[in-house]
Design a protein around this motif. Structure first.
Motif, PDB file in Angstrom:
ATOM      1  N   LYS A  30       2.849   7.032  43.110  1.00 42.03           N
ATOM      2  CA  LYS A  30       1.452   7.654  42.073  1.00 42.03           C
ATOM      3  C   LYS A  30       0.664   8.642  43.418  1.00 42.03           C
ATOM      4  O   LYS A  30       0.333   9.956  42.101  1.00 42.03           O
ATOM      5  N   GLU A  33       3.131  11.849  42.449  1.00 46.10           N
ATOM      6  CA  GLU A  33       3.258  11.959  41.258  1.00 46.10           C
ATOM      7  C   GLU A  33       1.768  12.524  40.976  1.00 46.10           C
ATOM      8  O   GLU A  33       2.374  13.575  39.796  1.00 46.10           O
ATOM      9  N   SER A  34       0.250  12.005  40.539  1.00 47.91           N
ATOM     10  CA  SER A  34      -0.244  12.885  41.078  1.00 47.91           C
ATOM     11  C   SER A  34      -0.193  14.344  40.807  1.00 47.91           C
ATOM     12  O   SER A  34      -0.978  15.616  40.222  1.00 47.91           O
ATOM     13  N   ARG A  37       2.191  16.420  39.318  1.00 46.54           N
ATOM     14  CA  ARG A  37       1.438  16.784  37.713  1.00 46.54           C
ATOM     15  C   ARG A  37       0.381  17.514  37.712  1.00 46.54           C
ATOM     16  O   ARG A  37       0.290  18.268  37.278  1.00 46.54           O
ATOM     17  N   ARG A  38      -0.183  17.375  38.736  1.00 45.69           N
ATOM     18  CA  ARG A  38      -0.754  19.216  38.718  1.00 45.69           C
ATOM     19  C   ARG A  38      -0.371  20.136  39.246  1.00 45.69           C
ATOM     20  O   ARG A  38      -1.055  21.507  38.027  1.00 45.69           O
ATOM     21  N   GLN A  39       0.491  19.924  40.240  1.00 51.59           N
ATOM     22  CA  GLN A  39       1.004  21.608  40.269  1.00 51.59           C
ATOM     23  C   GLN A  39       1.925  21.753  39.244  1.00 51.59           C
ATOM     24  O   GLN A  39       3.194  22.848  38.832  1.00 51.59           O
ATOM     25  N   GLY A  40       1.848  20.406  38.176  1.00 53.61           N
ATOM     26  CA  GLY A  40       3.064  21.352  36.683  1.00 53.61           C
ATOM     27  C   GLY A  40       3.653  20.755  36.700  1.00 53.61           C
ATOM     28  O   GLY A  40       4.917  21.386  35.893  1.00 53.61           O
ATOM     29  N   VAL A  42       5.694  18.260  35.779  1.00 58.78           N
ATOM     30  CA  VAL A  42       6.263  17.118  34.423  1.00 58.78           C
ATOM     31  C   VAL A  42       6.895  16.391  34.586  1.00 58.78           C
ATOM     32  O   VAL A  42       8.268  16.773  35.155  1.00 58.78           O
ATOM     33  N   ARG A  45       7.202   8.839  34.046  1.00 60.93           N
ATOM     34  CA  ARG A  45       6.184   8.440  34.314  1.00 60.93           C
ATOM     35  C   ARG A  45       7.224   7.031  35.622  1.00 60.93           C
ATOM     36  O   ARG A  45       7.982   6.412  35.677  1.00 60.93           O
ATOM     37  N   TYR A  46       5.967   6.934  36.931  1.00 62.86           N
ATOM     38  CA  TYR A  46       6.618   6.561  37.828  1.00 62.86           C
ATOM     39  C   TYR A  46       6.440   4.510  37.722  1.00 62.86           C
ATOM     40  O   TYR A  46       6.025   4.028  36.861  1.00 62.86           O
ATOM     41  N   TYR A  89      12.661  19.403  30.390  1.00 59.97           N
ATOM     42  CA  TYR A  89      12.258  19.701  31.638  1.00 59.97           C
ATOM     43  C   TYR A  89      12.604  20.891  31.746  1.00 59.97           C
ATOM     44  O   TYR A  89      11.535  21.102  32.515  1.00 59.97           O
ATOM     45  N   PRO A  93      12.577  20.870  38.177  1.00 57.49           N
ATOM     46  CA  PRO A  93      11.337  19.799  39.300  1.00 57.49           C
ATOM     47  C   PRO A  93      12.737  19.604  40.542  1.00 57.49           C
ATOM     48  O   PRO A  93      12.279  19.049  41.461  1.00 57.49           O
TER      49      PRO A  93
END
Length: 231
Positions: A30, A33-34, A37-40, A42, A45-46, A89, A93
């Motif tokens: 998690k 994952e967070s 997501r802060r890096q853009g 997306v 969900r885990y 996406y 990624p």
């Protein structure tokens, strides 16, 4: 005094084990994952332990249940989940490498490019060179490398030929008995051919002699897929 000390130690060990498990299964994924997501970056969900495996198998099962033609888009049939992720996406990624030389470079630099490890259930049947990292990968590669020397591969050609000849003979008998309009599902035969080649080259026996082992491996893989689909 001894009993309270033992009880305290047991509680400490249990607490430490629970913390390590929670950290591995939940907190660390998690946190990553967070961070992503802060890096853009997306994405889905885990999901603990299984990740996107269940979603992938569900889409693959749905795609394989539909009738197909030679003109169909086979990428959407063979890799529906990956295609959906790519369309949703974009390619940022994940980097997909198709150049064989680059793939070889990445696979050889195991300390620079760690692998994504599968579900613990998959480790029951995939714990080998393809999923190993670092020193374990180097050790496995050193063990199997001599078997793939060019001269040894050439010596395996007669075994390849014998296995293929037996397969073609079986197909000839099948077609002869059912006529020229006979349709053959070649996939089970190709699976058997692979097992036969491995048996002859690695163990000096035929597929029939080791059929029980291959059958048990296939049953184990099927049970693992079922277990992942129910998580």
């Amino acid at each position: 005094m001894l009993i309270p000390s033992v009880a305290s130690l047991a509680i400490f060990v249990l607490s430490w084990w629970v913390w390590r498990t929670l950290k591995w299964v939940w907190f660390k994924p998690k946190m990553l994952e967070s961070y992503l997501r802060r890096q853009g970056l997306v994405g889905t969900r885990y999901t603990p332990l299984v990740g996107d495996v269940r979603r992938s198998f569900s889409m693959l099962k749905e795609a394989s249940s539909k009738p197909t033609k030679l003109t169909d888009d086979h990428i959407s049939l063979l890799m529906p989940y990956s295609l959906q992720m790519l369309n949703t996406y974009g390619p940022v990624p994940v980097i997909t490498i198709m150049n064989p030389y680059l793939i070889k470079e990445v696979c050889n630099k195991v300390y620079d490019f760690p692998k994504t490890h599968p579900s613990p259930l998959f480790a029951l049947i995939t714990d080998g060179l393809a999923t190993s990292d670092g020193d374990k990968w180097a050790k496995h590669r050193k063990i199997i490398h001599p078997a793939f020397h060019f001269e040894k591969i050439k010596n395996m050609v007669p075994a390849f030929y014998k296995s293929c000849s037996e397969l073609v003979c079986e197909w000839d008998k099948l077609v002869s008995s059912k006529g020229s309009s006979c349709e053959v599902d070649v996939w089970p035969w190709l699976v058997k051919l692979t097992g036969d080649v491995i048996s002859r080259t690695a163990f000096g026996s035929s597929y029939k002699e080791g059929q029980r082992i291959f059958t048990l491996q296939m049953e184990l893989a099927h049970l693992i897929i079922q277990a992942l689909g129910k998580n």
